[in-house]
Design a protein around this motif. Structure first.
Motif, mmCIF file in Angstrom:
data_model
loop_
_atom_site.group_PDB
_atom_site.id
_atom_site.type_symbol
_atom_site.label_atom_id
_atom_site.label_comp_id
_atom_site.label_asym_id
_atom_site.label_seq_id
_atom_site.Cartn_x
_atom_site.Cartn_y
_atom_site.Cartn_z
ATOM 1 N N UNK A 163 4.447 -12.520 1.689
ATOM 2 C CA UNK A 163 5.978 -12.252 1.086
ATOM 3 C C UNK A 163 6.094 -10.661 1.153
ATOM 4 N N UNK A 164 5.592 -9.636 0.161
ATOM 5 C CA UNK A 164 5.776 -8.512 0.990
ATOM 6 C C UNK A 164 5.636 -7.905 2.483
ATOM 7 N N UNK B 195 1.594 -6.005 -13.984
ATOM 8 C CA UNK B 195 2.105 -4.602 -13.534
ATOM 9 C C UNK B 195 1.647 -4.297 -11.552
ATOM 10 N N UNK B 196 0.657 -5.373 -11.243
ATOM 11 C CA UNK B 196 0.709 -5.413 -9.530
ATOM 12 C C UNK B 196 1.652 -6.365 -9.330
ATOM 13 N N UNK B 197 2.599 -6.714 -9.174
ATOM 14 C CA UNK B 197 3.590 -7.251 -8.865
ATOM 15 C C UNK B 197 4.941 -5.905 -9.156
ATOM 16 N N UNK B 198 5.125 -4.909 -9.637
ATOM 17 C CA UNK B 198 6.059 -4.977 -9.767
ATOM 18 C C UNK B 198 5.677 -2.896 -8.643
ATOM 19 N N UNK B 199 4.334 -3.050 -8.833
ATOM 20 C CA UNK B 199 3.779 -2.151 -7.538
ATOM 21 C C UNK B 199 4.093 -2.366 -6.419
ATOM 22 N N UNK C 213 7.300 -2.071 -5.511
ATOM 23 C CA UNK C 213 7.905 -0.451 -5.278
ATOM 24 C C UNK C 213 7.051 -0.047 -3.911
ATOM 25 N N UNK C 214 6.083 -1.068 -3.244
ATOM 26 C CA UNK C 214 5.352 -0.299 -2.387
ATOM 27 C C UNK C 214 6.301 -1.470 -1.012
ATOM 28 N N UNK C 215 6.868 -2.536 -1.213
ATOM 29 C CA UNK C 215 7.530 -2.820 -0.026
ATOM 30 C C UNK C 215 9.432 -2.182 -0.064
ATOM 31 N N UNK C 216 9.243 -1.397 -0.920
ATOM 32 C CA UNK C 216 10.595 -0.713 -0.809
ATOM 33 C C UNK C 216 10.947 0.123 -0.549
ATOM 34 N N UNK C 217 9.263 1.003 -0.230
ATOM 35 C CA UNK C 217 9.450 2.657 -0.034
ATOM 36 C C UNK C 217 8.340 2.263 1.401
ATOM 37 N N UNK C 218 7.444 1.869 1.285
ATOM 38 C CA UNK C 218 6.731 2.284 2.351
ATOM 39 C C UNK C 218 7.291 1.840 4.190
ATOM 40 N N UNK D 129 -5.104 -2.614 -5.310
ATOM 41 C CA UNK D 129 -3.996 -3.163 -6.412
ATOM 42 C C UNK D 129 -4.545 -4.458 -5.484
ATOM 43 N N UNK D 130 -4.436 -4.820 -4.168
ATOM 44 C CA UNK D 130 -4.316 -6.005 -3.443
ATOM 45 C C UNK D 130 -5.996 -6.143 -3.959
#
Length: 304
Positions: A92-93, A146-150, A153-158, A238-239
């Motif tokens: 999904x990410x 925490x992993x879900x929120x990271x 964040x990652x999918x937004x900025x990467x 994280x993955x």
């Protein structure tokens, strides 16, 4: 993605578009529909494992030696379901990152069309994994908050190489273990079929991710490379640490606290993870993404 807008016809390929055209041709020749290819109707046979036992997080531990055969099989079924659930989360990410990357680009280009083909594949894979986990008798395993929120964040900025290299990390780790599972006659047949479908179709996704990573890095400066190297490594950590939810042990009838403790100290599983990532680490090194700060996270995840 580098996209050519100067060619008048699709056959006049740019060198950047050539990989995408070959992947589109391959997809047209060899793709699967999990709804018809996987045996969803036959009841689960609990005489089978859900994954190759050597890939279990407890394989080789004192706890594993004490477990009955039925407990080992129950555990690998729960672990396989947890890996599938993690796969859905990251797919999904992945889809969001790819869609953002091709937004407003030329839809007539092969690269654009391959990206949509990959997203369609991932949608089918996610449904396949979800149905597979349910058939294995597992609950909905979700990563830690925490992993879900990271991940959010990652999918937004990467972007660029950070997005595509992270995609490659997730797919490479799954690819090696699933190649073992799909050949293993101890694994329940419908899971072997799921793994075979995923391996075949993800091989094209990995080719594309490697190509896009190289292309984006060709335009990246030194500072951007170093920042993205760490961002990719954190994503990998994280993955990988989210793949097997700690609840799998209780759901397999085991002592959760003891199982978690022994799994964390399991050198056999750590060596399996390192072996599965040898090719990935070679690639990251070859493109300059295996920096000293990044190595810290890969070592913490036992990927190197």
């Amino acid at each position: 993605m580098a996209i050519s807008t100067s060619r008048p016809q699709a056959r006049n390929q740019s060198s950047d578009d050539g990989v995408a055209r070959r992947l589109l041709d391959s997809s047209a020749q060899l793709s699967y529909d999990p709804l018809t290819e996987v045996d969803w109707d036959t009841p689960l046979d609990t005489d089978f494992h859900g994954a190759s036992p050597e890939w279990s997080t407890l394989y080789g531990t004192a706890y594993w030696n004490e477990m009955t055969d039925a407990q080992r099989k129950a555990l690998t079924r729960q672990e396989a379901a947890s890996v599938a659930s993690t796969g859905i989360w990251f797919e999904m990410i992945l889809q969001q990152m790819v869609l953002r990357d091709i937004y407003a680009k030329d839809p007539t280009d092969d690269t654009f069309q391959w990206a949509l083909t990959e997203i369609a594949d991932e949608c089918r894979h996610s449904i396949m994994f979800a149905r597979g986990a349910k058939k294995l008798g597992a609950p909905a395993y979700r990563p830690h908050r925490v992993a879900v929120e990271l991940g959010r964040f990652f999918k937004t900025v990467a972007f660029g190489e950070a997005a595509y290299a992270a995609i490659l990390v997730a797919e490479e780790v799954l690819d090696v273990m699933q190649r073992d599972w799909m050949r293993d006659e101890r694994v329940v047949p419908f899971v072997r079929t799921i793994n075979n479908i995923h391996v075949v179709e993800e091989s094209r996704h990995m080719k594309f991710a490697r190509d896009e990573t190289r292309k984006h890095l060709a335009r990246a400066g030194r500072l951007r490379r170093r920042i993205h190297a760490v961002l990719i490594a954190v994503a990998a950590y994280v993955i990988v640490t989210s793949m097997v939810n700690r609840k799998v042990y209780a759901n397999a009838g085991l002592d959760e606290e003891r199982a978690v403790r022994e799994a964390k100290a399991n050198e056999h599983h750590k060596s399996m993870m390192r072996a599965s990532c040898s090719g990935l680490m070679e690639f990251l090194s070859s493109v300059g993404l295996l920096t000293r700060p990044a190595l810290f996270f890969y070592r913490r995840a036992h990927l190197i």
